[in-house]
Scaffold this motif. Structure first.
Motif, mmCIF file in Angstrom:
data_model
loop_
_atom_site.group_PDB
_atom_site.id
_atom_site.type_symbol
_atom_site.label_atom_id
_atom_site.label_comp_id
_atom_site.label_asym_id
_atom_site.label_seq_id
_atom_site.Cartn_x
_atom_site.Cartn_y
_atom_site.Cartn_z
ATOM 1 N N THR B 404 -17.352 -32.973 3.990
ATOM 2 C CA THR B 404 -16.407 -33.076 5.112
ATOM 3 C C THR B 404 -15.412 -34.217 4.915
ATOM 4 O O THR B 404 -14.773 -34.658 5.859
ATOM 5 C CB THR B 404 -17.167 -33.313 6.436
ATOM 6 O OG1 THR B 404 -17.928 -34.519 6.321
ATOM 7 C CG2 THR B 404 -18.083 -32.155 6.752
ATOM 8 N N SER B 405 -15.278 -34.691 3.693
ATOM 9 C CA SER B 405 -14.420 -35.861 3.492
ATOM 10 C C SER B 405 -12.926 -35.524 3.580
ATOM 11 O O SER B 405 -12.128 -36.351 4.018
ATOM 12 C CB SER B 405 -14.724 -36.496 2.130
ATOM 13 O OG SER B 405 -14.567 -35.530 1.110
ATOM 14 N N ALA B 406 -12.571 -34.301 3.214
ATOM 15 C CA ALA B 406 -11.142 -33.950 3.201
ATOM 16 C C ALA B 406 -10.668 -33.499 4.580
ATOM 17 O O ALA B 406 -11.426 -33.526 5.550
ATOM 18 C CB ALA B 406 -10.911 -32.847 2.176
ATOM 19 N N MET B 407 -9.412 -33.100 4.672
ATOM 20 C CA MET B 407 -8.931 -32.411 5.863
ATOM 21 C C MET B 407 -7.971 -31.312 5.419
ATOM 22 O O MET B 407 -7.613 -31.203 4.247
ATOM 23 C CB MET B 407 -8.291 -33.372 6.864
ATOM 24 C CG MET B 407 -7.031 -34.078 6.412
ATOM 25 S SD MET B 407 -6.264 -35.036 7.777
ATOM 26 C CE MET B 407 -7.239 -36.523 7.781
ATOM 27 N N GLY B 408 -7.604 -30.454 6.384
ATOM 28 C CA GLY B 408 -6.694 -29.368 6.044
ATOM 29 C C GLY B 408 -7.403 -28.257 5.274
ATOM 30 O O GLY B 408 -8.602 -28.030 5.457
ATOM 31 N N GLU B 409 -6.649 -27.612 4.403
ATOM 32 C CA GLU B 409 -7.206 -26.446 3.705
ATOM 33 C C GLU B 409 -8.384 -26.814 2.810
ATOM 34 O O GLU B 409 -9.294 -26.013 2.612
ATOM 35 C CB GLU B 409 -6.109 -25.746 2.894
ATOM 36 C CG GLU B 409 -5.115 -25.031 3.802
ATOM 37 C CD GLU B 409 -4.196 -24.077 3.038
ATOM 38 O OE1 GLU B 409 -4.613 -23.587 1.968
ATOM 39 O OE2 GLU B 409 -3.078 -23.844 3.519
ATOM 40 N N ASP B 410 -8.380 -28.046 2.266
ATOM 41 C CA ASP B 410 -9.512 -28.469 1.436
ATOM 42 C C ASP B 410 -10.793 -28.553 2.264
ATOM 43 O O ASP B 410 -11.860 -28.100 1.836
ATOM 44 C CB ASP B 410 -9.235 -29.841 0.798
ATOM 45 C CG ASP B 410 -8.171 -29.752 -0.280
ATOM 46 O OD1 ASP B 410 -7.838 -28.611 -0.678
ATOM 47 O OD2 ASP B 410 -7.667 -30.813 -0.704
ATOM 48 N N LEU B 411 -10.670 -29.135 3.439
ATOM 49 C CA LEU B 411 -11.837 -29.210 4.320
ATOM 50 C C LEU B 411 -12.302 -27.804 4.669
ATOM 51 O O LEU B 411 -13.494 -27.488 4.611
ATOM 52 C CB LEU B 411 -11.497 -29.983 5.606
ATOM 53 C CG LEU B 411 -12.580 -29.967 6.693
ATOM 54 C CD1 LEU B 411 -13.884 -30.596 6.204
ATOM 55 C CD2 LEU B 411 -12.096 -30.700 7.954
ATOM 56 N N LYS B 412 -11.348 -26.964 5.003
ATOM 57 C CA LYS B 412 -11.713 -25.613 5.423
ATOM 58 C C LYS B 412 -12.434 -24.863 4.314
ATOM 59 O O LYS B 412 -13.456 -24.212 4.556
ATOM 60 C CB LYS B 412 -10.472 -24.846 5.868
ATOM 61 C CG LYS B 412 -10.827 -23.514 6.525
ATOM 62 C CD LYS B 412 -9.603 -22.822 7.063
ATOM 63 C CE LYS B 412 -9.987 -21.542 7.777
ATOM 64 N NZ LYS B 412 -8.807 -20.782 8.202
ATOM 65 N N SER B 413 -11.929 -24.961 3.103
ATOM 66 C CA SER B 413 -12.582 -24.189 2.041
ATOM 67 C C SER B 413 -13.978 -24.743 1.762
ATOM 68 O O SER B 413 -14.891 -24.003 1.405
ATOM 69 C CB SER B 413 -11.719 -24.138 0.782
ATOM 70 O OG SER B 413 -11.712 -25.388 0.160
ATOM 71 N N SER B 414 -14.157 -26.036 1.979
ATOM 72 C CA SER B 414 -15.504 -26.602 1.848
ATOM 73 C C SER B 414 -16.435 -26.042 2.932
ATOM 74 O O SER B 414 -17.577 -25.670 2.661
ATOM 75 C CB SER B 414 -15.421 -28.126 1.942
ATOM 76 O OG SER B 414 -16.701 -28.680 2.072
ATOM 77 N N LEU B 415 -15.933 -25.978 4.151
ATOM 78 C CA LEU B 415 -16.754 -25.454 5.250
ATOM 79 C C LEU B 415 -17.101 -23.985 5.035
ATOM 80 O O LEU B 415 -18.190 -23.536 5.404
ATOM 81 C CB LEU B 415 -16.014 -25.575 6.587
ATOM 82 C CG LEU B 415 -15.650 -26.969 7.100
ATOM 83 C CD1 LEU B 415 -15.042 -26.877 8.498
ATOM 84 C CD2 LEU B 415 -16.856 -27.889 7.124
ATOM 85 N N MET B 416 -16.167 -23.244 4.452
ATOM 86 C CA MET B 416 -16.380 -21.809 4.307
ATOM 87 C C MET B 416 -17.337 -21.470 3.169
ATOM 88 O O MET B 416 -17.766 -20.332 3.041
ATOM 89 C CB MET B 416 -15.032 -21.097 4.072
ATOM 90 C CG MET B 416 -14.045 -21.242 5.232
ATOM 91 S SD MET B 416 -14.615 -20.535 6.781
ATOM 92 C CE MET B 416 -14.112 -18.837 6.551
ATOM 93 N N GLN B 417 -17.653 -22.475 2.347
ATOM 94 C CA GLN B 417 -18.584 -22.219 1.239
ATOM 95 C C GLN B 417 -19.680 -23.271 1.213
ATOM 96 O O GLN B 417 -19.693 -24.148 0.346
ATOM 97 C CB GLN B 417 -17.829 -22.242 -0.092
ATOM 98 C CG GLN B 417 -16.836 -21.108 -0.246
ATOM 99 C CD GLN B 417 -15.777 -21.431 -1.277
ATOM 100 O OE1 GLN B 417 -16.080 -21.969 -2.334
ATOM 101 N NE2 GLN B 417 -14.529 -21.119 -0.955
#
Lengths: 179, 572
Positions: B404-417
């Motif tokens: 959860t360190s990033a934000m924006g699309e990077d955060l989202k792609s981390s959450l989605m996988q």
């Protein structure tokens, strides 16, 4: 709404002994109610902030899932007074920082500009900025990962799986999409 | 109540009265009505009808405004109830409001209560293990409390009897310390739990078995369960909301509807029992005084026998408040021991760890249960510097984690996988506590509740034996986990966690052989008032380590059988 059919199945399961109680049809997505702890402009701004954390892509972003409403509700109902103040101060700080850095409102900035603003708030000497970003980011992630969209599509959440297998290959789950 | 006419008295007269509709009261109701007795079941709380009154039971997690969390307003107003693990946003309606039911904490004690038809059987944790001979022998062997007047052989057939009806899932493990029961199919252990079981079996030569928990879930319903209107457990593990399938045992799903079907039960909610009426001339109890929860009006009800199943501490309270010329310190309290020797289970500490192996495996589905480590300390002989021992729950899951360190699309792609992390395990201690005279409950001399009943004063605390046991649990479990290859082993003792949150309070009206040192005989009759039976947690002479509800059920069915036989012989 699947509840009614679930309950019909239930009624069949136990031999038709069950009549459907009133709550079986009572719920709708809107029944959680709107939260109005912020002025409309501030609420709009908070919507843009949560959207900056988790943006719409080919899948829904935080704003369309109303995660800002969730954050407002949690701060109002489950947090102490300081969190409410952190929210109010943070919104003002966000808009002020936007004015200073991009010369326009936060909502008018592009994704990169918005992220830069939130990053700078998070790193600023004013602890209110970091407290605000941490609070809203945490709530955004919590709300998103517990939304119907996320639980159903990513977690493959099944409320009543009817089974438990204690040891299955990860590879098998990847194929069946089970959870 | 001389102003009442004969007909009114007749209308208020039954063969039997059962005080309380929770796990043991429900069983008393079922057994007594099943044997033909017209039975009045008194419940101090509101009615809760099976299915109809489970308003949250079909709600999806995202339908809760706070995703299950309790609001600050609720937590501030109900600090005690809020500390119960089962009291979440989906179940607050099954817990009492602190302010409405005050009590005096002479020492910190979190008294968790569910005042409604079904009592705490709606929100219980559903662990159901039999006691063994090693448990009943405890006080006599180790010289504390008094000797139990019964042994495992007395209760074994009654365990079987209640297990078949309630529906208990488990594996026949053949362990002397935890006798097998009448089991429905067991839940599965996870890979890591099986690994722990196998490693412990080798390491300790079978003296430290680790088994799948035994629990009151219908893993494969039998005809007797379908006859109750219950169906197979759907593995939802949101039991505290009440189960529309009747997948786990509760009074509401099982014993109470069964009793109702006999046509012999009168169930009266909103009926706060004030005291038991003792008739000096007859030398026995004749009924109970009931305060209407809403109108506060007092009414008397009469019966030949009375079962007190108000839940441990409230059973103590009712008996203490049943004062008469003959019993000035509470019904049956000739020896002054009523309310004393209260004990509980020490749930203060847990231990957690991770395993880096088994990376290519995980679990699928939901299991309303966990693994279980029966007591292995001081079983055959005394081997430590503390008395008795502990059982432990043992659960595992394959953790998933997101960055959860990033934000924006990077955060989202981390959450989605989400990525799989290590297997994580956690174990909670369930320690036997030693009943002592200094752990007691009593009536407060000044304070009363809204129904004019004295408030209960609770003075129960941990002792040195409990502290030593916690240290031993940490040491032994750390050793066991290390042997099995676990890493990142962490203990989590919470010295501030008050007794009570185990919700396993027991004693105060203990069974025993000698009227001088106990309150109840081997049939759960008050020594000094034989037509009053106490068969909930209050009757327990010692606590051992098992989750106690199954034993309450068996003791209740056994006592009810005896009561009806005695009644038929004209002896009560």
């Amino acid at each position: 709404m699947q509840r009614r059919s679930l309950l019909k199945n239930l009624a069949l399961t136990v031999g038709g002994l069950v009549s459907l109680p009133a709550w079986a049809t009572g719920w709708s997505p809107d029944s959680l109610g709107a939260v109005s702890t912020l002025a409309p402009d501030d609420e709009t701004l908070l919507g843009e902030i949560v959207e900056t954390f988790i943006p719409e892509t080919t899948t829904p972003g935080a704003k369309s899932l109303k995660i800002h409403q969730f954050a407002m509700r949690m701060i109002r109902d489950c947090y102490d007074q300081t969190a409410q103040a952190t929210l109010q101060q943070g919104l003002a700080l966000t808009e002020a920082t936007a004015g200073q850095t991009i010369n326009k409102s936060f909502g008018s900035g592009n994704a990169a500009e918005r992220m830069a603003i939130l990053t700078s708030l998070s790193a600023s000497a004013d602890s209110a900025g970091k407290a605000f970003v941490d609070l809203i980011k945490r709530l955004t992630i919590q709300g998103y990962m517990n939304s119907e969209f996320y639980l159903v599509n990513v977690e493959k959440f099944n409320m009543a799986p009817g089974f438990y297998h204690g040891c299955v290959p990860v590879a098998k789950l990847a194929v069946t999409g089970g959870k | 109540m001389s102003f009442l006419n004969i007909d009114s008295v007749k209308e208020r007269t039954y063969d039997a009265i059962v005080v309380g509709s929770g796990i043991s009261g429900g069983w008393a109701a079922k057994e007594l009505t099943g044997k033909g007795l017209r039975t009045l079941v008194l419940e101090r709380g509101r009615d809760v009808k099976h299915i109809t009154d489970y308003p949250t039971t079909m709600m999806q997690p995202w339908e809760f405004a706070h995703l299950g969390q309790l609001s600050k307003e609720y937590r501030d107003a109900n600090p005690v109830a809020s500390r119960c693990y089962a009291n979440r946003e989906d179940a607050t309606h099954f817990f009492i409001k602190d302010a409405e039911h005050p009590y005096v904490q002479e020492k910190p004690f979190d008294w968790i209560r569910g005042y409604q038809v079904g009592g705490k059987s709606l929100m219980w944790a559903r662990g159901t293990q039999r006691w063994s001979e090693y448990d009943f022998d405890g006080p006599a062997r180790d010289g504390f409390a008094v000797d139990w007047p019964i042994r495992y052989a007395d209760l074994a057939p009654w365990y079987s009897y209640v297990e078949k009806f309630a529906g208990i899932s488990g594996n026949k493990d053949g362990i002397a310390t935890l006798p097998d029961g009448e089991f429905l199919p067991p839940h599965e252990q996870s890979c890591v739990e099986k690994h722990f079981t196998d490693t412990m079996a080798k390491q300790y030569n079978g003296t430290r078995p680790v088994i799948i928990g035994r629990c009151a879930h219908l893993t494969k319903p039998q005809p007797i369960h379908y006859q109750q209107g219950r169906a197979q457990c759907q593995n939802r593990s949101i039991c505290q909301r009440g189960c529309p399938y009747g997948g786990y045992f509760s009074s509401n799903a099982s014993t109470l509807p069964w009793a109702a079907k006999t046509g012999k039960m009168s169930l009266r909610p909103d009926s706060v029992v004030h005291s038991i009426i003792f008739d000096e001339k007859l030398g026995k109890a004749t009924g109970v005084r009931v305060v209407d929860a809403h109108t506060k009006e007092m009414t008397e009800y009469y019966a030949k026998i009375i079962f007190v199943n108000a839940a441990c501490l409230n059973t103590n309270l009712i008996l203490l408040n049943s004062k008469s010329n003959r019993f000035q310190n509470g019904l049956g309290n000739d020896n002054g021991l009523l309310g004393k020797y209260v004990a509980f289970h020490n749930f203060r500490t847990t231990i957690s760890a991770e395993h880096e192996g088994f990376q290519d495996t995980t679990t699928e589905g939901i299991r309303p249960n966990g693994s279980y480590i029966p007591r292995f300390r001081n079983v055959v002989k005394q081997e430590t510097d503390f008395l008795r021992g502990y059982a432990a729950g043992f659960g595992s899951s394959r953790a998933t984690s997101v960055d959860t360190s990033a934000m924006g699309e990077d955060l989202k792609s981390s959450l989605m996988q989400p990525k799989y992390g290590n297997w994580r395990v956690s174990s909670h201690m369930m320690g036997e506590t030693i009943p002592k005279e200094s752990n007691y409950v009593a009536l407060d001399s000044a304070l009363t509740d809204a129904w004019g009943i004295p408030q209960l004063k609770i003075s129960v605390a941990y002792d040195d034996n409990d502290e030593k046991m916690i240290v031993d649990f940490h040491e032994q479990m750390s050793e066991m986990l290390t042997v099995a290859g676990f890493k990142n082993i962490q203990t989590h003792d919470k010295p501030d966690k008050a007794p009570g949150l185990d919700i396993h309070e027991m004693g105060g009206v203990r069974m025993g052989k000698d009227p001088k040192t106990s309150l109840l005989n081997k049939w759960n009759q008050l020594h000094a008032c034989k037509n009053v039976f106490v068969t909930d947690g209050a009757c327990m002479t010692s606590t051992s380590t098992q989750n106690p509800s199954l034993t309450f059920m068996a003791i209740t069915a056994r006592a009810a059988d005896h009561a009806v036989k005695e009644l038929r012989k004209g002896l009560l």
